[in-house]
Design an enzyme around this catalytic site. Structure first.
Site, PDB file in Angstrom:
ATOM      1  CG  ASP A  67      -1.539   9.324  -5.807  1.00 51.38           C
ATOM      2  OD1 ASP A  67      -1.478  10.183  -4.903  1.00 51.38           O
ATOM      3  OD2 ASP A  67      -0.787   8.340  -5.851  1.00 51.38           O
ATOM      4  CG  ASN A 136      -0.264  -3.611  -3.591  1.00 54.57           C
ATOM      5  OD1 ASN A 136       0.418  -2.586  -3.679  1.00 54.57           O
ATOM      6  ND2 ASN A 136      -1.569  -3.630  -3.840  1.00 54.57           N
ATOM      7  CG  HIS A 138       0.439   0.738  -4.688  1.00 50.46           C
ATOM      8  ND1 HIS A 138      -0.160   0.115  -3.622  1.00 50.46           N
ATOM      9  CD2 HIS A 138       0.663   2.019  -4.270  1.00 50.46           C
ATOM     10  CE1 HIS A 138      -0.295   0.965  -2.622  1.00 50.46           C
ATOM     11  NE2 HIS A 138       0.213   2.124  -2.986  1.00 50.46           N
ATOM     12  CD  GLU A 143      -3.737  -0.776  -5.569  1.00 49.61           C
ATOM     13  OE1 GLU A 143      -2.656  -1.361  -5.348  1.00 49.61           O
ATOM     14  OE2 GLU A 143      -4.438  -0.295  -4.660  1.00 49.61           O
TER      15      GLU A 143
END
Length: 260
Positions: A67, A136, A138, A143
């Site tokens: 990313d 969370n 990811h 996400e």
């Protein structure tokens, strides 16, 4: 999915490095998927040590970053292209031209994403993808709510992710709101996935993606469908796993020839 629980981040890094070394020695032109963040750092430290002390060569290896932030100027200290150079590729003998990353500064972001997918395919696909996991759930910057079949694209960061990443910047206001990330479908195309996590702050996420339902609300849970996903974590990250005794037993009795 294989879950391996080890005492420390140093041992996690060494075991993951074992898998990468075995791959590179068997296939010198291997294609690695490179993650950033704090979780992969013990892996990169160990690979750099083996390069320096044991002659492990990455000269023919190619690397593709997971990313990149959108909006950071080229060469920014916290751009992921720079982080990967600083933490890994500049410490070994991989050629600079062999290391690729999504273009977060492109005028045509969608076109750049499609080009990145094409570049991975042209390289023969990723042999081993290194991953961390967010609090969370990811992976990459996919996400919660991300399509389980998604490809490389632009995403808006969750506020929790921006807060988590603020430690790399002077303050949270400097953390970009957007990123370009490999999609979950792209990650799933890798022939081997090695996800590493450590610390109590990852315990909920690890429990949810290893033992919870497969759901877009926990993107890492898609790895339950991967034919060769290796999850290497420390005791703190494993604290909420109901199956921890079984995972320990399986690893302790694993045939040595099997590797990761």
């Amino acid at each position: 999915m294989e879950v391996i629980i080890l005492p420390s981040s140093k041992e996690i890094g060494a075991l993951a490095a074992d898998a990468i070394e075995a791959l590179v020695r068997n296939k010198p032109n291997a294609v690695l998927g490179l993650a950033t963040g704090s979780s992969p750092l013990p892996i990169y430290d160990e690979l750099a040590r083996r390069h320096d002390q044991d002659g492990l060569s990455f000269e023919e290896v190619s690397g593709f970053a997971l990313d990149e932030y959108v909006g950071l100027p080229v060469g920014h200290y916290e751009s992921y292209r720079e982080v990967i150079r600083r933490e890994f590729t500049n410490r070994v003998d991989v050629g600079a031209a062999n290391v690729h990353g999504p273009d977060g500064s492109a005028e045509d972001i969608q076109g750049a994403c499609e080009s990145y997918e094409a570049a991975i395919k042209a390289a023969g696909g990723i042999d081993l993808q290194i991953l961390g996991v967010g609090t969370n759930g990811h992976i990459g910057f996919n996400e919660p709510g991300s399509s389980l079949a998604s490809r490389t694209r632009i995403k808006t960061l969750a506020e929790q992710t921006r807060q988590d990443n603020a430690r790399f910047f002077d303050n949270v206001r400097q953390v970009p709101h957007h990123v370009v990330t490999q999609g979950l479908g792209t990650i799933m195309d890798a022939r081997h996935v090695v996800l590493v996590a450590f610390g109590a702050g990852k315990a909920d996420a690890v429990r949810d993606f290893v033992e919870g339902p497969v759901s877009a609300s926990c993107p890492a849970s898609v790895l339950q469908f991967h034919p060769r996903a290796t999850i290497v974590i420390d005791e703190a990250a494993a604290a909420k796993l109901g199956g921890a005794p079984a995972y320990r037993h399986a690893f302790e009795n694993k045939p040595a020839w099997q590797g990761l």
